[in-house]
Design a protein around this motif. Structure first.
Motif, PDB file in Angstrom:
ATOM      1  N   LYS A 188      63.619 -50.391   6.410  1.00  0.00           N
ATOM      2  CA  LYS A 188      64.267 -51.682   6.628  1.00  0.00           C
ATOM      3  C   LYS A 188      64.554 -51.689   8.172  1.00  0.00           C
ATOM      4  CE  LYS A 188      65.523 -53.907   2.295  1.00  0.00           C
ATOM      5  NZ  LYS A 188      64.406 -55.061   2.422  1.00  0.00           N
ATOM      6  N   LEU A 189      65.168 -50.647   8.604  1.00  0.00           N
ATOM      7  CA  LEU A 189      65.679 -50.432  10.031  1.00  0.00           C
ATOM      8  C   LEU A 189      64.523 -49.997  10.962  1.00  0.00           C
ATOM      9  CD1 LEU A 189      69.073 -48.397   9.357  1.00  0.00           C
ATOM     10  CD2 LEU A 189      68.532 -51.009   9.769  1.00  0.00           C
ATOM     11  N   THR A 190      63.230 -49.896  10.258  1.00  0.00           N
ATOM     12  CA  THR A 190      62.057 -49.443  11.027  1.00  0.00           C
ATOM     13  C   THR A 190      61.954 -48.258  11.971  1.00  0.00           C
ATOM     14  OG1 THR A 190      62.357 -51.339  12.806  1.00  0.00           O
ATOM     15  CG2 THR A 190      61.197 -52.055  11.167  1.00  0.00           C
ATOM     16  N   TYR A 191      63.220 -47.397  11.471  1.00  0.00           N
ATOM     17  CA  TYR A 191      63.286 -46.091  12.055  1.00  0.00           C
ATOM     18  C   TYR A 191      63.844 -45.976  13.503  1.00  0.00           C
ATOM     19  CZ  TYR A 191      60.132 -44.690   8.214  1.00  0.00           C
ATOM     20  OH  TYR A 191      59.459 -44.744   6.833  1.00  0.00           O
ATOM     21  N   LEU A 192      64.403 -47.181  14.117  1.00  0.00           N
ATOM     22  CA  LEU A 192      64.694 -47.502  15.184  1.00  0.00           C
ATOM     23  C   LEU A 192      65.976 -46.825  15.527  1.00  0.00           C
ATOM     24  CD1 LEU A 192      64.142 -51.091  15.929  1.00  0.00           C
ATOM     25  CD2 LEU A 192      62.965 -49.210  16.882  1.00  0.00           C
ATOM     26  N   PRO A 193      66.468 -45.876  16.408  1.00  0.00           N
ATOM     27  CA  PRO A 193      67.461 -45.238  16.752  1.00  0.00           C
ATOM     28  C   PRO A 193      68.842 -45.995  16.642  1.00  0.00           C
ATOM     29  CG  PRO A 193      65.828 -44.336  17.859  1.00  0.00           C
ATOM     30  CD  PRO A 193      65.243 -45.513  17.461  1.00  0.00           C
ATOM     31  N   LEU A 194      68.375 -47.161  17.527  1.00  0.00           N
ATOM     32  CA  LEU A 194      69.447 -47.857  17.754  1.00  0.00           C
ATOM     33  C   LEU A 194      70.208 -48.753  16.258  1.00  0.00           C
ATOM     34  CD1 LEU A 194      71.872 -49.009  19.699  1.00  0.00           C
ATOM     35  CD2 LEU A 194      70.274 -51.078  20.251  1.00  0.00           C
ATOM     36  N   ALA A 195      69.286 -49.136  15.496  1.00  0.00           N
ATOM     37  CA  ALA A 195      69.499 -49.680  14.346  1.00  0.00           C
ATOM     38  C   ALA A 195      70.211 -48.842  13.228  1.00  0.00           C
ATOM     39  CB  ALA A 195      68.275 -50.417  13.758  1.00  0.00           C
ATOM     40  N   ILE A 196      69.751 -47.534  13.343  1.00  0.00           N
ATOM     41  CA  ILE A 196      70.183 -46.548  12.433  1.00  0.00           C
ATOM     42  C   ILE A 196      71.695 -46.065  13.155  1.00  0.00           C
ATOM     43  CG2 ILE A 196      70.105 -44.212  11.936  1.00  0.00           C
ATOM     44  CD1 ILE A 196      66.764 -44.352  12.168  1.00  0.00           C
ATOM     45  N   THR A 197      71.902 -46.168  14.463  1.00  0.00           N
ATOM     46  CA  THR A 197      73.075 -45.859  14.638  1.00  0.00           C
ATOM     47  C   THR A 197      73.962 -47.073  14.419  1.00  0.00           C
ATOM     48  OG1 THR A 197      72.311 -44.673  16.657  1.00  0.00           O
ATOM     49  CG2 THR A 197      74.329 -45.343  16.828  1.00  0.00           C
ATOM     50  N   GLN A 198      73.599 -48.098  14.638  1.00  0.00           N
ATOM     51  CA  GLN A 198      74.462 -49.361  14.395  1.00  0.00           C
ATOM     52  C   GLN A 198      74.857 -49.233  12.666  1.00  0.00           C
ATOM     53  OE1 GLN A 198      75.981 -51.555  16.283  1.00  0.00           O
ATOM     54  NE2 GLN A 198      76.531 -53.471  14.892  1.00  0.00           N
ATOM     55  N   ALA A 199      73.915 -48.953  11.829  1.00  0.00           N
ATOM     56  CA  ALA A 199      74.107 -49.076  10.328  1.00  0.00           C
ATOM     57  C   ALA A 199      75.097 -47.943   9.993  1.00  0.00           C
ATOM     58  CB  ALA A 199      72.609 -48.917   9.617  1.00  0.00           C
ATOM     59  N   ALA A 200      74.834 -46.886  10.780  1.00  0.00           N
ATOM     60  CA  ALA A 200      75.759 -45.668  10.263  1.00  0.00           C
ATOM     61  C   ALA A 200      77.221 -45.768  10.774  1.00  0.00           C
ATOM     62  CB  ALA A 200      75.281 -44.288  10.864  1.00  0.00           C
ATOM     63  N   ALA A 201      77.354 -46.497  12.024  1.00  0.00           N
ATOM     64  CA  ALA A 201      78.607 -46.819  12.476  1.00  0.00           C
ATOM     65  C   ALA A 201      79.465 -47.648  11.573  1.00  0.00           C
ATOM     66  CB  ALA A 201      78.591 -47.545  13.612  1.00  0.00           C
ATOM     67  N   TYR A 202      78.704 -48.721  11.157  1.00  0.00           N
ATOM     68  CA  TYR A 202      79.110 -49.837   9.869  1.00  0.00           C
ATOM     69  C   TYR A 202      79.481 -49.395   8.723  1.00  0.00           C
ATOM     70  CZ  TYR A 202      79.744 -53.951   7.425  1.00  0.00           C
ATOM     71  OH  TYR A 202      80.175 -55.244   6.441  1.00  0.00           O
ATOM     72  N   ILE A 203      78.425 -48.363   8.268  1.00  0.00           N
ATOM     73  CA  ILE A 203      79.038 -47.562   7.089  1.00  0.00           C
ATOM     74  C   ILE A 203      80.078 -46.887   6.907  1.00  0.00           C
ATOM     75  CG2 ILE A 203      77.857 -45.992   5.294  1.00  0.00           C
ATOM     76  CD1 ILE A 203      75.273 -47.558   5.608  1.00  0.00           C
ATOM     77  N   ILE A 254      82.740 -46.766   9.224  1.00  0.00           N
ATOM     78  CA  ILE A 254      83.993 -47.597   9.633  1.00  0.00           C
ATOM     79  C   ILE A 254      84.328 -48.335   8.382  1.00  0.00           C
ATOM     80  CG2 ILE A 254      85.113 -49.499  10.968  1.00  0.00           C
ATOM     81  CD1 ILE A 254      83.274 -48.108  13.282  1.00  0.00           C
ATOM     82  N   LYS A 255      83.509 -49.107   7.801  1.00  0.00           N
ATOM     83  CA  LYS A 255      83.604 -50.028   6.704  1.00  0.00           C
ATOM     84  C   LYS A 255      83.883 -49.232   5.216  1.00  0.00           C
ATOM     85  CE  LYS A 255      83.865 -53.772   8.851  1.00  0.00           C
ATOM     86  NZ  LYS A 255      84.966 -54.953   8.885  1.00  0.00           N
ATOM     87  N   LYS A 256      83.182 -47.867   5.177  1.00  0.00           N
ATOM     88  CA  LYS A 256      83.115 -47.095   3.859  1.00  0.00           C
ATOM     89  C   LYS A 256      82.409 -48.041   2.745  1.00  0.00           C
ATOM     90  CE  LYS A 256      87.159 -44.381   4.837  1.00  0.00           C
ATOM     91  NZ  LYS A 256      88.586 -43.780   4.353  1.00  0.00           N
ATOM     92  N   VAL A 257      81.401 -48.524   3.268  1.00  0.00           N
ATOM     93  CA  VAL A 257      80.715 -49.348   1.974  1.00  0.00           C
ATOM     94  C   VAL A 257      79.373 -48.437   1.885  1.00  0.00           C
ATOM     95  CG1 VAL A 257      81.125 -51.517   3.374  1.00  0.00           C
ATOM     96  CG2 VAL A 257      78.959 -50.610   3.811  1.00  0.00           C
ATOM     97  N   PRO A 258      79.203 -48.570   0.402  1.00  0.00           N
ATOM     98  CA  PRO A 258      78.047 -47.768  -0.047  1.00  0.00           C
ATOM     99  C   PRO A 258      76.630 -48.451   0.673  1.00  0.00           C
ATOM    100  CG  PRO A 258      78.863 -48.911  -1.946  1.00  0.00           C
ATOM    101  CD  PRO A 258      79.677 -49.211  -0.590  1.00  0.00           C
ATOM    102  N   ILE A 259      75.544 -47.553   0.719  1.00  0.00           N
ATOM    103  CA  ILE A 259      74.307 -48.016   1.392  1.00  0.00           C
ATOM    104  C   ILE A 259      73.666 -49.216   0.453  1.00  0.00           C
ATOM    105  CG2 ILE A 259      71.925 -47.333   1.511  1.00  0.00           C
ATOM    106  CD1 ILE A 259      72.840 -44.553   2.047  1.00  0.00           C
ATOM    107  N   VAL A 260      73.803 -49.159  -0.700  1.00  0.00           N
ATOM    108  CA  VAL A 260      73.263 -50.169  -1.296  1.00  0.00           C
ATOM    109  C   VAL A 260      74.042 -51.499  -0.999  1.00  0.00           C
ATOM    110  CG1 VAL A 260      74.675 -49.962  -3.564  1.00  0.00           C
ATOM    111  CG2 VAL A 260      72.443 -50.874  -3.978  1.00  0.00           C
ATOM    112  N   GLU A 261      75.363 -51.628  -0.588  1.00  0.00           N
ATOM    113  CA  GLU A 261      76.029 -52.816  -0.148  1.00  0.00           C
ATOM    114  C   GLU A 261      75.488 -53.202   1.167  1.00  0.00           C
ATOM    115  OE1 GLU A 261      78.620 -55.939   0.304  1.00  0.00           O
ATOM    116  OE2 GLU A 261      78.017 -54.733  -1.640  1.00  0.00           O
ATOM    117  N   TYR A 262      75.018 -52.215   1.781  1.00  0.00           N
ATOM    118  CA  TYR A 262      74.469 -52.481   3.328  1.00  0.00           C
ATOM    119  C   TYR A 262      73.145 -52.991   3.538  1.00  0.00           C
ATOM    120  CZ  TYR A 262      73.732 -51.995   8.328  1.00  0.00           C
ATOM    121  OH  TYR A 262      73.438 -52.293   9.679  1.00  0.00           O
ATOM    122  N   LEU A 263      72.498 -52.417   2.220  1.00  0.00           N
ATOM    123  CA  LEU A 263      71.015 -52.762   2.126  1.00  0.00           C
ATOM    124  C   LEU A 263      71.305 -54.497   1.599  1.00  0.00           C
ATOM    125  CD1 LEU A 263      69.130 -49.964   0.415  1.00  0.00           C
ATOM    126  CD2 LEU A 263      68.505 -51.257   2.516  1.00  0.00           C
TER     127      LEU A 263
END
Length: 190
Positions: free
Chosen positions: A137-152, A154-163
């Protein structure tokens, strides 16, 4: 140094002058000229300058309204190299001619490795299917991956919640991806 704007380039020059304790020829000397003078001198030794996000041809080379551009401060010296990063083919050819390297998209394995390095909670890596779905879903884009990882992280949400949030409305996705989280990758405000 960033080439997002003339201001970001000038600020980077100010920081270089300060960090390298480069002497100015006058108190009001333009910091861009100070850096240019220093890099053209033997005192600089061997150097590599990375000009990042050089995507604006007019900023680099000027235009009829504002001739010159920042390129006038970036002159090659026998002991130095300048590397430009850009998403613009026009800029790449203009600054490097045929001496350029084109980077391609990450594949799934590279994206998984990058994702794993970006996550704090390594137990999230155990669900291969979920990880693969998210990275797709992030189309393997480094910036999108970095943003998703930072969000997860900091917010301590599970991957399924981010999805779920990624699968929300277009406005939900824009809100999610627009949030500023420190990630040591991007320039502030970019």
């Amino acid at each position: 140094m960033p080439a997002l704007s003339d201001g970001s380039f000038e600020q980077a020059c100010i920081e270089i002058v300060e960090k390298l304790a480069i002497r100015k020829t006058a108190d009001d000397e333009d910091p861009r000229q100070t850096v240019q003078r220093h890099l053209s001198s033997e005192a600089a030794g061997k150097w590599l300058l990375i000009v990042n996000n050089a995507d604006d041809l007019e900023l680099l080379f000027g235009c009829s309204d504002k001739p010159g551009g920042i390129n006038k401060y970036l002159q090659v010296h026998k002991d130095g190299l300048i590397l430009f990063t850009t998403r613009s083919q026009e800029v790449a050819v203009s600054v490097a001619g045929g001496d350029m390297v084109e980077l391609h998209e990450m594949d799934l394995q590279e994206a998984k490795r990058f994702w794993g390095e970006s996550l704090i909670r390594k137990e999230l890596l155990h669900d291969e299917a979920l990880t693969t779905t998210l990275l797709g879903k992030l189309t393997y884009l480094p910036l999108a991956i970095t943003q998703a990882a930072a969000y997860i992280n900091i917010k301590k949400v599970p991957i399924v919640e981010y999805l779920k949030r990624l699968d929300g409305t277009e406005q939900d996705v824009i809100n999610l991806m627009s949030k500023e989280f420190p990630d040591n990758i991007r320039y502030p405000g970019s």
